[in-house]
Design a protein around this motif. Structure first.
Motif: not given
Lengths: 430, 430
Positions: A1, A3, A6, B45-46, B48-49, B52, B62, B75, B87, B303-305
């Motif tokens: 991902m 990071l 936006a 925020e994006k 995608e973020v 996660s 949802k 976004l 993040r 989260f940060l992998e």
């Protein structure tokens, strides 16, 4: 991902957020001194409300972030705080007038971005609803004056009046329908100069003798009083000039200094009806205006589609720009609010908790070594965060009931009696 | 146009916003006493973020308000403050550890609404990142204790530990894969009682002897120490119990009272790894928990992998619920921050501006008659807004250099020398 933020949004890390919070607190304090109370409205509004033609107009609507909820309702993020204020007035017909409120919150505009223009930014508005008298406008200038004086900024308050502009344009034979577009050109004087304004007006099809007259008007020079005298001779409609004189008289009573009557000041928004203001800083890299505002006596009632007159006047502080100007003045940045860092030497942190809690009860912002680092690493940590004081405590200090206070800037150390913890507060001034 | 708020959002009128601001200021003050600094992240925020899988999970996704910018980027509005924290940690690899931050901002969830659940609401989080020691968790409880004590609330801090729950469920032969769902049933004990929990577990297909063992465990009674003793006899894996004992030992040093070790406390979110907390108020109509939190040592690094371990622990204060509880205690609401209202009698307001500005410079929040109403109407205005003091000034008062201070509650009046304005502050205590 991947990071990141936006596009057009930013994080405020502690070193930035501490400064923004300081500014916000000072603004709140001053607004409240003047009898303004806080209001909060939601970020999300019905799109229909945001899209009212009496609000920001069609240009701003292109920049609204639209969204829908589960019920498929059309919503949007607010782009200013004036529309929500009008809505609140409309929804609370029994609200006590004058309604003096301030609101410091984020707004969103999905427009082009630059270093000084983000898509999410603070709006910081103070408005009084229900007062026609120029005393309300003068109070706005008193707020400006007190705020920038407290921050030690040199500033100029530029004032003008929409009614003066209208009567000037009438004098120059500019038809009502094109007055707005002429004003937009005037507003650019500082950027494009007299020649630039002339050319723009020519391109807009204004006749030569009208252009000549306009240039003559905006070239009038002198003190505020001299300019007013000149205009009194030249303008038939005097209402705007009378309002200006009244405003200046009140402002004098409020001890507001640095007011410059500046005839080319027009301000873009068409809803202004009387005095208009803009504030600029002297000796700052921030050249744009840091405060803008004015009187809008017709906007709220038009928005509410009522015939009841609802006069209003207000200011909007450009928090992000003021932040930039403040950062320029303050050379050092603090990465933490912590005032005092406790460093145990040869003992465990747990043995110091009771002492630390006592110091906190004295109102001092205290942090301590949670990791069990050595003393020099702890001093490095203090320095890297900009913590101004360290308290160094070992077994010897505990036995002697004396602790070592170290000024991190000067390196000076001083012994403090454990029985005199209340003295710490004086030594650790923010 | 139909003027109202978007569904699930609300305005905070001054009388409400004044109380919320008071709470926020107190929380900020206490967080900072403990060395936590403010952080601000954007509302947008994006997507995608936000999406996660290590963040809130699919259920919460949802409820994300989705939006797009002009560049068609996907976004969303943030639904919590933990994902943005992760993040920020990820984007700032050189951030100094421990990173102690607080953040008090709005979040958005497009879910079903009720009187206590809105779609836009405050999240008020305080977290320390980078510390494994239970001393960090104990400090969280110290913050809770100081905050509610300062508000004069009676409260109970319920604590448990995820590792204790895991070793208990292992003891009861519950397989790893279904432990989460068993915990969800445990969490309902207070709502549905022992019988209810039994039935739910049965419906979920848990074997009778496992259910029996679980019920036996959560029925263990006594003081915290007695419960711990009982569990030490019954649990093979002791890590959670050791953490709990350590936490309680630290908490004692912090003078935290009212801690109850409560084994059925599980907390919904699956990312907790150690101590978990929930705070409830005694003698309040607010029955739900007003603070929740715990340790999440794996969430940020997942989260940060990254393989680097990033331990963290924190709390979330339910600002809206605490507001409800506070309102219940405070009988009177103030509609303004104004402390003093100046009423001119037979003279014009402009003659009093200099005096009013002097009083403001003494730090008193002053408003005055901007309309030119009569004295009794002005007193009505003070009463309707709840302004505590009025200053009544006529020509006689100005000549004698004595002004009349009226306590609006008692009706008592007192003469104040104009040369002793600094005494006003003592008389007008907030």
């Amino acid at each position: 991902m991947n990071l990141n933020n936006a596009k057009g949004t930013q994080d405020l890390m502690p070193e930035q957020k501490i400064v923004i919070d300081k500014l916000i607190n000072l603004l709140k304090e001053i607004f409240e001194l003047y009898g303004f109370s806080p209001l909060e409205t939601p970020a999300i509004e019905k799109f229909e409300v945001l899209a009212s033609k009496y609000a920001g107009g069609t240009e701003i609507l292109k920049e609204v972030f639209k969204l829908k909820d589960q019920g498929n309702r059309e919503l949007g993020l607010r782009y200013d705080l004036t529309v929500p204020l009008a809505r609140v007035i409309g929804m609370n017909p029994n609200i006590k007038m004058p309604f003096k409120r301030y609101q410091i919150e984020k707004v969103w505009r999905d427009g082009p971005i630059s270093s000084t223009r983000l898509r999410e930014f603070y709006q910081c508005d103070v408005d009084v609803v229900g007062i026609k008298s120029m005393i309300a406008d003068a109070e706005m200038l008193a707020i400006v004056s007190r705020f920038f004086s407290m921050l030690d900024f040199e500033f100029t308050i530029y004032v003008n009046n929409r009614k003066i502009l209208t009567s000037m344009l009438n004098e120059c034979n500019i038809k009502k329908e094109i007055q707005e577009t002429v004003l937009l050109s005037l507003d650019k004087l500082e950027k494009i100069g007299f020649k630039g304004v002339e050319n723009e007006l020519r391109e807009k099809g204004i006749k030569e003798n009208s252009i000549e007259k306009i240039i003559e008007f905006i070239s009038i020079n002198g003190t505020n009083e001299e300019k007013i005298q000149q205009l009194e001779l030249r303008l038939k409609e005097k209402e705007g000039l009378n309002e200006l004189k009244e405003l200046l008289e009140y402002a004098k009573k409020f001890s507001v200094k640095n007011i410059v009557f500046y005839l080319p000041l027009a301000r873009g928004l068409s809803y202004y009806t009387g005095p208009i203001f803009e504030v600029k800083l002297k000796e700052s890299k921030v050249k744009e205006s840091v405060v803008g505002g004015g009187r809008y006596d017709k906007m709220i009632s038009a928005f509410l589609e009522t015939n009841k007159e609802i006069p209003a006047t207000g200011l909007s502080f450009g928090l992000n720009r003021i932040y930039e100007a403040l950062i320029e003045k303050q050379k050092t940045a603090k990465k933490t609010v912590t005032q005092l860092f406790v460093i145990p030497i040869g003992i465990k942190a747990i043995e110091l908790i009771e002492l630390i809690e006592k110091i906190r009860s004295n109102g001092i912002k205290v942090d301590f070594d949670l990791i069990g680092r050595g003393p020099s690493k702890n001093l490095d940590y203090c320095n890297s965060l900009g913590i101004p004081f360290a308290l160094i405590i070992g077994e010897k200090e505990l036995k002697e009931k004396k602790i070592l206070l170290r000024d991190m800037k000067t390196g000076k150390e001083e012994k403090i009696n454990l029985s005199e913890l209340n003295k710490l507060k004086e030594k650790i001034k923010p």
